[in-house]
Write a protein that holds these residues in place. Structure first.
Motif, PDB file in Angstrom:
ATOM      1  N   ASN A 237       0.826  -1.210   0.000  1.00 26.63           N
ATOM      2  CA  ASN A 237       0.000   0.000   0.000  1.00 26.63           C
ATOM      3  C   ASN A 237       0.860   1.261   0.000  1.00 26.63           C
ATOM      4  O   ASN A 237       0.595   2.197  -0.757  1.00 26.63           O
ATOM      5  CB  ASN A 237      -0.980   0.005   1.173  1.00 26.63           C
TER       6      ASN A 237
ATOM      7  N   ASN B  11       0.919   3.714  -3.140  1.00 25.78           N
ATOM      8  CA  ASN B  11       0.503   5.109  -2.928  1.00 25.78           C
ATOM      9  C   ASN B  11       1.578   6.052  -3.482  1.00 25.78           C
ATOM     10  O   ASN B  11       1.253   7.064  -4.113  1.00 25.78           O
ATOM     11  CB  ASN B  11       0.339   5.404  -1.432  1.00 25.78           C
TER      12      ASN B  11
ATOM     13  N   LYS C  42       1.073   6.129  -7.115  1.00 18.90           N
ATOM     14  CA  LYS C  42      -0.167   6.803  -7.524  1.00 18.90           C
ATOM     15  C   LYS C  42      -0.097   8.307  -7.295  1.00 18.90           C
ATOM     16  O   LYS C  42      -0.587   9.100  -8.092  1.00 18.90           O
ATOM     17  CB  LYS C  42      -1.360   6.264  -6.710  1.00 18.90           C
TER      18      LYS C  42
ATOM     19  N   GLY D 250      -6.693   1.690   2.209  1.00 21.18           N
ATOM     20  CA  GLY D 250      -5.310   1.209   2.311  1.00 21.18           C
ATOM     21  C   GLY D 250      -4.587   1.632   3.580  1.00 21.18           C
ATOM     22  O   GLY D 250      -4.088   0.780   4.328  1.00 21.18           O
TER      23      GLY D 250
HETATM   24 MG   LIG Z   1      -3.611   3.294  -0.958  1.00 21.61          MG
END
Ligand SMILES: [Mg+2]
Ligand SMILES: Nc1ncnc2c1ncn2[C@@H]1O[C@H](COP(=O)(O)OP(=O)(O)OP(=O)(O)O)[C@@H](O)[C@H]1O
Length: 336
Positions: A236, A240, A243, A302
């Protein structure tokens, strides 16, 4: 007035009355009539008083005496105590206990409503997409080879998204209920980070982001934790950073020795977070930019899962961030 005195007075007046009557008989009525009448009146009054005292006042006096001794004991028990303040304090504590309980129940109810609302919203989005693609295919798209392949692929993507949401929901409900059992083992953290970085390579490459594990001279770092769950934490945090990282950016994982623990830092040079956003990012379903996060496949569960997993290990996670400079997540693990 003492009862004995009244009784003596009434006896004396009775004798005096009798004497006066005897005298009046001897000396004649005129001479003795006035004192005799006075004595008789006094005798009668004393008699009435005696009866009143014996039959009415004495029992009341006795009752009062017995009560006095009880109230004396009570008075002794409460001597030097501020009874009114004590009772007020007890009432206050009772009210506070009940107010807290009511607030807790309200919070639970509010949480339940929000949770159900968020879950249905998150499930609705991919379900509506799947329905849209299938309806288009049934409407004639099935005959068009260009459209049918594309729409089937989109349908499959949304089903994958549904599976991801349901898995996260299962995790969060088990973590919040405290029913998730950890499978602690001794494993090499560096090997796990490498494994996860490799699995995210394609995703990172799409955004031109480089993933680096900076272990210095170390070639192994043994820790005591649930390997699969720590893997989930790393996936996660790293995804992240991809992203929400900047195109062409870099994510670096560092390891800081803290005697019995190791601190793992996941640092990116992405969009960062403001001071208002920062305290909220571990909340379930919280996303700074809902449309951007959802487009990137995010539900906002998440980091809530990450925090719970680390808490289940009795470890902590902190975050520091500067908008447009980057974000660093730091968490601890027990060394083995
Ligand atoms: Mg996440
Ligand atoms: N490295 C980061 N840089 C900037 N913002 C971040 C970073 N990590 C998380 N965030 C912000 O915190 C929000 C919550 O993150 P979280 O991981 O809980 O959810 P998500 O990534 O949106 O969805 P999910 O992880 O459930 O697929 C994100 O939506 C994003 O806005």
């Amino acid at each position: 007035m003492k009862i004995r005195t009244i009784r003596a007075a009434s006896s004396a007046s009775a004798i005096a009355g009798a004497g006066a009557v005897f005298l009046s008989l001897l000396a004649g009525w005129e001479w003795a009539a006035v004192p005799a009448v006075a004595v008789v009146v006094y005798f009668a009054a004393a008699h009435v008083m005696r009866r009143y005292v014996i039959f009415r006042i004495k029992p009341m006096y006795q009752i009062l005496r017995s009560r006095d001794s009880k109230s004396g004991e009570i008075a002794e028990e409460y001597r030097g105590r501020d009874v009114v303040t004590e009772v007020e304090g007890e009432l206050q504590a009772w009210a506070e206990r009940n107010t807290l309980e009511i607030a807790r129940l309200r919070e639970n109810e509010q949480y339940r409503k929000e949770f159900v609302g968020n879950v249905s919203h998150e499930l609705k989005t991919p379900l509506c997409s799947i329905q849209g693609y299938i309806l288009t295919l049934l409407d004639g798209g099935l005959e068009d080879p260009d459209i049918n392949r594309k729409y089937l692929e989109q349908t499959e993507k949304n089903i994958e998204r549904l599976i991801h949401i349901v898995r996260d929901l299962e995790d969060i409900s088990r973590l919040e209920a405290g029913t998730l059992e950890l499978r602690r083992e001794r494993f090499d953290l560096l090997a796990l980070v490498d494994e996860i970085m490799q699995s995210l390579e394609m995703q990172a490459a799409e955004r031109g982001i480089v993933l680096v594990s900076d272990a210095g001279p170390l070639d192994r770092l043994m820790v005591d934790a649930d390997r699969a769950r720590v893997g989930q934490v790393l996936i996660n945090l790293l995804s992240n950073s991809i992203k929400y990282g900047k195109e062409g950016g870099r994510t670096r994982v560092r390891y800081v020795d803290m005697f019995e623990k190791v601190m793992v830092e996941v640092q990116d040079n992405g969009i960062g977070l403001t001071a208002e956003q920062l305290p909220r990012i571990f909340e379930r379903f919280y996303r700074v930019d809902k449309s951007r996060s959802r487009a990137a496949g995010g539900t906002g569960l998440g980091l809530a899962i990450v925090k719970h997993i680390l808490e289940a290990h009795k470890e902590t996670i902190t975050v520091r961030s500067t908008p447009d400079v980057g974000t660093t997540f730091s968490f601890t693990l027990a060394k083995a």
